[in-house]
Design a protein around this motif. Structure first.
Motif, mmCIF file in Angstrom:
data_model
loop_
_atom_site.group_PDB
_atom_site.id
_atom_site.type_symbol
_atom_site.label_atom_id
_atom_site.label_comp_id
_atom_site.label_asym_id
_atom_site.label_seq_id
_atom_site.Cartn_x
_atom_site.Cartn_y
_atom_site.Cartn_z
ATOM 1 N N VAL A 41 0.800 -1.347 0.025
ATOM 2 C CA VAL A 41 0.193 -0.015 -0.006
ATOM 3 C C VAL A 41 0.867 1.128 -0.002
ATOM 4 O O VAL A 41 0.599 2.352 -0.508
ATOM 5 C CB VAL A 41 -1.051 0.041 1.281
ATOM 6 C CG1 VAL A 41 -0.169 0.225 2.545
ATOM 7 C CG2 VAL A 41 -2.049 0.972 0.975
ATOM 8 N N LYS A 42 2.022 1.294 0.368
ATOM 9 C CA LYS A 42 2.993 2.415 0.382
ATOM 10 C C LYS A 42 3.998 2.142 -0.613
ATOM 11 O O LYS A 42 4.817 3.159 -0.767
ATOM 12 C CB LYS A 42 3.647 2.303 1.869
ATOM 13 C CG LYS A 42 2.634 2.432 2.952
ATOM 14 C CD LYS A 42 3.574 2.533 4.324
ATOM 15 C CE LYS A 42 2.702 2.416 5.414
ATOM 16 N NZ LYS A 42 3.600 2.559 6.822
ATOM 17 N N ALA A 43 3.912 1.362 -1.513
ATOM 18 C CA ALA A 43 4.763 1.205 -2.594
ATOM 19 C C ALA A 43 4.937 2.401 -3.596
ATOM 20 O O ALA A 43 5.939 2.851 -3.972
ATOM 21 C CB ALA A 43 4.488 -0.102 -3.367
ATOM 22 N N ALA A 103 -1.453 -0.965 -3.908
ATOM 23 C CA ALA A 103 -0.442 0.064 -4.255
ATOM 24 C C ALA A 103 -1.246 1.173 -5.159
ATOM 25 O O ALA A 103 -0.860 2.359 -5.047
ATOM 26 C CB ALA A 103 0.695 -0.513 -5.237
ATOM 27 N N ARG A 104 -2.019 0.687 -6.056
ATOM 28 C CA ARG A 104 -2.814 1.536 -7.080
ATOM 29 C C ARG A 104 -3.701 2.493 -6.137
ATOM 30 O O ARG A 104 -3.969 3.658 -6.128
ATOM 31 C CB ARG A 104 -3.590 1.002 -8.115
ATOM 32 C CG ARG A 104 -4.239 2.001 -8.790
ATOM 33 C CD ARG A 104 -5.097 1.295 -9.964
ATOM 34 N NE ARG A 104 -5.913 2.206 -10.516
ATOM 35 C CZ ARG A 104 -6.718 1.939 -11.588
ATOM 36 N NH1 ARG A 104 -6.771 0.883 -12.133
ATOM 37 N NH2 ARG A 104 -7.776 3.065 -12.211
ATOM 38 N N LEU A 105 -4.384 1.897 -5.216
ATOM 39 C CA LEU A 105 -5.207 2.264 -4.233
ATOM 40 C C LEU A 105 -4.599 3.397 -3.465
ATOM 41 O O LEU A 105 -5.042 4.288 -2.920
ATOM 42 C CB LEU A 105 -6.232 1.389 -3.333
ATOM 43 C CG LEU A 105 -7.243 0.492 -4.455
ATOM 44 C CD1 LEU A 105 -7.906 -0.565 -3.600
ATOM 45 C CD2 LEU A 105 -8.136 1.355 -4.851
ATOM 46 N N GLY A 106 -3.634 2.874 -2.861
ATOM 47 C CA GLY A 106 -2.812 3.656 -1.992
ATOM 48 C C GLY A 106 -2.175 4.850 -2.364
ATOM 49 O O GLY A 106 -1.883 6.006 -1.818
ATOM 50 N N SER A 107 -1.997 4.954 -3.817
ATOM 51 C CA SER A 107 -1.525 6.019 -4.614
ATOM 52 C C SER A 107 -2.266 7.143 -4.482
ATOM 53 O O SER A 107 -1.980 8.252 -4.452
ATOM 54 C CB SER A 107 -0.980 5.788 -5.815
ATOM 55 O OG SER A 107 -1.967 5.297 -6.856
ATOM 56 N N LYS A 108 -3.647 6.881 -4.350
ATOM 57 C CA LYS A 108 -4.803 7.919 -4.492
ATOM 58 C C LYS A 108 -5.300 8.444 -3.122
ATOM 59 O O LYS A 108 -5.681 9.504 -2.674
ATOM 60 C CB LYS A 108 -5.877 7.643 -5.495
ATOM 61 C CG LYS A 108 -5.353 7.370 -6.766
ATOM 62 C CD LYS A 108 -4.812 8.742 -7.629
ATOM 63 C CE LYS A 108 -4.486 8.646 -8.955
ATOM 64 N NZ LYS A 108 -3.892 9.822 -9.480
#
Length: 298
Positions: A119-121, A195-200
């Motif tokens: 999630v933080k990648a 990772a995609r969700l966490g980027s937003k």
């Protein structure tokens, strides 16, 4: 002069026409799926070295260093044994409860840490993303590889505990290899999704520990699902049988613990394990690739 309309100025070409004329392409545009896979393959050494560096630097400030990779799940297993095994009595009816519990903790920790790292990648490496051009999926995959390496280190301790508690190495232990491989593919897919969700949604990193803790309680880490759910409604049993975390835990218990027999496995367990790996792995990769051009631009 005599009322005739003035000649129209020459029309200027649009930016798109100029770009097409000179063969220019949008910077950071998403490549095709095949191109993206090829890019990832060309960056396989970067993924490996990035994962190695992260593994070495994770516990540099701790006195025990990388021993915490093993100590953390062991301490968790001890706490769960005291609370659930002794105080709440979930060990009743479960032969070889300590190997049963330790296996569940180690295997679920593999998925848990992969998701929390994934999630933080992107959100935690924006500087690297903006400075260098590489397929962004390399980051969550590298973080998953970190967790794979940590699991391999932990497996030595797990096998030692299992043998100390009376289990004898057998050919069934080899089933751990495909089970862990399928779980690693499943974890990689989850890491790409979060990772995609966490980027937003940066707050997702704060929410996930609660979600994962709830998932752990529903995955039979500290208790036997076959015993606890024997009188549960069919829908509840079906959900527990389809739980991917419980599936991978049960496969490892079946491989390592003699008293954990095929009667305690859900129907078609290997097909379910393969199915979850393919759904999460392929689906997560496609979901992440769809937003490739958006990472690092906000």
């Amino acid at each position: 002069m005599d009322g005739a309309p003035a000649p129209a100025p020459d029309s200027q070409p649009s930016a798109a026409e100029i770009a097409a004329r000179y063969g220019l392409k949008v910077s950071g545009a998403r490549p095709t799926l095949v191109q993206y896979i090829r890019q990832l393959w060309r960056h396989r050494f970067f993924i490996n070295e990035f994962a190695r560096a992260k593994s070495q630097s994770r516990y540099t400030q701790a006195r025990l260093g990388q021993l915490w990779q093993v100590a953390t799940p062991l301490l968790n297993a001890l706490v769960y044994y005291l609370i659930f095994g002794l105080l709440l009595g979930t060990s009743r009816g479960v032969p070889d409860y300590i190997p049963f519990l330790v296996t569940g903790v180690f295997i679920f920790t593999f998925t848990q840490t992969s998701v929390l790292a994934g999630v933080k990648a992107i959100a935690g490496n924006r500087g690297l993303i903006r400075a260098l051009h590489f397929p962004r999926a390399a980051l969550p995959l590298a973080f998953t590889l970190v967790q794979v390496r940590q699991l391999l280190m932990s497996m030595g301790v797990l096998l030692a505990i299992v043998m100390i508690m009376g289990q004898v190495p057998s050919w069934s232990w080899l089933l751990a290899i495909p089970a862990l491989f399928l779980q690693a593919v499943f974890n990689a897919g989850l890491a790409l999704i979060v990772a995609r969700l966490g980027s937003k949604v940066t707050d997702l990193a704060q929410l996930l520990p609660f979600v994962l803790r709830t998932w752990m309680y529903a995955s039979g880490v500290m208790y036997s699902i076959a015993i606890m759910a024997q009188d549960a409604p069919f829908a509840i049993k079906l959900l527990l049988d389809l739980n991917p975390a419980a599936i991978y835990i049960d496969l490892m218990r079946f491989a390592l613990i003699d008293s954990f027999t095929s009667a305690q496995l859900p129907p078609h367990v290997w097909a379910l394990a393969l199915g979850w790996a393919l759904v999460a792995g392929i689906g997560g990769f496609l979901y992440f690739w769809k937003a490739e051009e958006q990472y690092g631009r906000d």
